[in-house]
Design a protein around this motif. Structure first.
Motif, PDB file in Angstrom:
ATOM      1  N   TYR A   1     -12.199   1.859   3.389  1.00  0.00           N
ATOM      2  CA  TYR A   1     -12.844   0.832   2.387  1.00  0.00           C
ATOM      3  C   TYR A   1     -12.156  -0.470   2.352  1.00  0.00           C
ATOM      4  O   TYR A   1     -11.137  -0.868   2.405  1.00  0.00           O
ATOM      5  CB  TYR A   1     -12.524   1.460   1.206  1.00  0.00           C
ATOM      6  N   ARG A   2     -12.333  -1.169   2.954  1.00  0.00           N
ATOM      7  CA  ARG A   2     -12.016  -2.300   3.090  1.00  0.00           C
ATOM      8  C   ARG A   2     -10.680  -3.028   4.278  1.00  0.00           C
ATOM      9  O   ARG A   2      -9.355  -2.951   3.223  1.00  0.00           O
ATOM     10  CB  ARG A   2     -11.851  -3.295   1.134  1.00  0.00           C
TER      11      ARG A   2
ATOM     12  N   LEU B   1     -15.968   4.758  -6.646  1.00  0.00           N
ATOM     13  CA  LEU B   1     -15.572   2.763  -6.650  1.00  0.00           C
ATOM     14  C   LEU B   1     -16.936   1.894  -7.019  1.00  0.00           C
ATOM     15  O   LEU B   1     -17.071   0.317  -6.309  1.00  0.00           O
ATOM     16  CB  LEU B   1     -15.031   3.255  -5.486  1.00  0.00           C
TER      17      LEU B   1
ATOM     18  N   ARG C   1      -4.390   4.737  -3.838  1.00  0.00           N
ATOM     19  CA  ARG C   1      -4.965   3.501  -3.278  1.00  0.00           C
ATOM     20  C   ARG C   1      -6.218   3.444  -4.125  1.00  0.00           C
ATOM     21  O   ARG C   1      -7.096   2.539  -3.211  1.00  0.00           O
ATOM     22  CB  ARG C   1      -5.123   3.549  -1.710  1.00  0.00           C
TER      23      ARG C   1
ATOM     24  N   LEU D   1      -8.280   0.429  -5.533  1.00  0.00           N
ATOM     25  CA  LEU D   1      -9.769  -0.468  -5.256  1.00  0.00           C
ATOM     26  C   LEU D   1     -10.441   0.049  -6.323  1.00  0.00           C
ATOM     27  O   LEU D   1     -11.609  -1.332  -6.488  1.00  0.00           O
ATOM     28  CB  LEU D   1     -10.526   0.180  -3.653  1.00  0.00           C
TER      29      LEU D   1
ATOM     30  N   GLU E   1      -4.205  -5.628  -6.705  1.00  0.00           N
ATOM     31  CA  GLU E   1      -3.285  -6.113  -5.173  1.00  0.00           C
ATOM     32  C   GLU E   1      -2.549  -4.796  -4.819  1.00  0.00           C
ATOM     33  O   GLU E   1      -1.741  -5.151  -3.261  1.00  0.00           O
ATOM     34  CB  GLU E   1      -2.689  -7.911  -5.392  1.00  0.00           C
TER      35      GLU E   1
ATOM     36  N   LEU F   1      -7.750   5.587   3.122  1.00  0.00           N
ATOM     37  CA  LEU F   1      -8.555   6.627   1.974  1.00  0.00           C
ATOM     38  C   LEU F   1      -7.535   7.920   1.792  1.00  0.00           C
ATOM     39  O   LEU F   1      -7.265   8.138   1.522  1.00  0.00           O
ATOM     40  CB  LEU F   1      -9.236   5.714   0.934  1.00  0.00           C
TER      41      LEU F   1
ATOM     42  N   TRP G   1       0.600  -1.203  -0.319  1.00  0.00           N
ATOM     43  CA  TRP G   1       0.149   0.160   0.053  1.00  0.00           C
ATOM     44  C   TRP G   1       0.899   0.830   0.123  1.00  0.00           C
ATOM     45  O   TRP G   1       0.321   2.407  -0.446  1.00  0.00           O
ATOM     46  CB  TRP G   1      -0.981   0.157   1.156  1.00  0.00           C
TER      47      TRP G   1
END
Length: 326
Positions: free
Chosen positions: A241-242, A140, A304, A308, A313, A246, A108
């Protein structure tokens, strides 16, 4: 002479770079439609942040008009410069810029990354969350974001109250979760809160839809105002998110004296931890002294967001060249 085999290829595909360009175009069009001015501030500055969790890159400028080298910093965020523009009367502004942090590189993180930062005079942090929803949701493909206070997020995931618990309470929670060695020695409540939040709360929230976490502890206010109705918490929020952070936003602190004291406290903590003290950004503080309009602002990690949105990944999959190929 044998030709050296050098990997010159991009980190990602041209197709993903096309998708990236479309998302960045979408971001710009979002702000243009709302008459928010796009600005461009310096990447190099004479001062940087005092935040203990940020490491700035520095370089030496050989100014021909001076007998001495000058230390300049690559900015970890355009925040201070953008607030100086707000103090000068810019009105609502946004910026898509490179930011630089001398931190880890991995799934990330890339030391050079793209940041979206914007400021809205007349907005509180809840109004800014509404605008973030309008921007991020279509990118998204998600529904409206959930909202949880920092306190409720901890209670929901760990059955622990991060605002009212004292150091001993948090040490016990950490020990029960397998962090006894760290917990017994740690005397800073925020270190334990950050550990619990990053390892347990973040992964548990926002898996199915984005989630705003707000009302962070006052000790983690950074550049945010304290809540006038509850000074134990700050008017700061983050978007997840997930399980991925962010964005980080504030109902912006405008008191120059309080901001100076927070910077000085950061430097005292830096000294205690053996970190170099940072020179205070006196131009930023002078701008606050002239008057920052009531506003809210937020910084969002564009790479990021694109990861997403595209189901990638690793951050290298959305960069033309990650740091290892730069």
């Amino acid at each position: 002479m044998k030709k050296q085999n050098v990997d010159w290829q991009p980190s990602t595909s041209i197709k993903i770079l096309q998708h990236r360009a479309n998302i960045i175009r979408q971001i710009r069009q979002f702000f243009y439609a709302r008459d928010v001015l796009e600005v461009d501030t310096p990447a190099l500055s004479f001062a940087s942040v005092t935040d203990l969790n940020l490491r700035a890159f520095s370089t030496q400028f050989n100014d021909p008009s001076s007998p001495h080298e000058t230390t300049l910093y690559l900015q970890t965020s355009p925040e201070f410069a953008m607030k100086r523009l707000l103090c000068a009367g810019s009105g609502a502004i946004f910026q898509l810029s490179k930011a630089f942090r001398n931190e880890e590189a991995g799934r990330w993180h890339n030391p050079e990354f793209t940041m979206l930062e914007w400021y809205r005079p007349g907005f509180d942090h809840f109004m800014l969350m509404d605008e973030m929803d309008a921007l991020v949701g279509p990118i998204l493909g998600t529904a409206e974001a959930q909202r949880l206070t920092y306190q409720h997020a901890f209670l929901q995931v760990l059955d622990c109250d991060p605002i009212e618990s004292d150091l001993v309470d948090l040490q016990k929670v950490c020990s029960d979760l397998g962090y006894a060695d760290l917990a017994e020695k740690e005397q800073d409540k925020d270190v334990l809160l950050n550990l619990l939040f990053s390892q347990h709360v973040e992964p548990a929230i926002s898996q199915n839809q984005p989630c705003f976490v707000y009302d962070f502890p006052a000790s983690q206010a950074a550049l945010a105002k304290l809540n006038p109705n509850n000074p134990k918490v700050a008017q700061r929020f983050e978007l997840y998110y997930r399980g991925v952070e962010l964005a980080n936003g504030f109902h912006e602190l405008s008191d120059p004296q309080e901001q100076r004291q927070r910077f000085l406290l950061d430097n005292r903590k830096r000294q205690q931890q053996g970190l170099p003290e940072m020179t205070l950004d006196e131009r930023f503080l002078a701008a606050l002294d002239s008057g920052l309009p009531a506003c809210s602002g937020v910084a969002l990690g564009v790479d990021r967001l694109i990861m997403l949105a595209l189901g990638c990944e690793r951050i290298s999959q959305v960069l033309a060249f990650s740091y290892s190929k730069a």
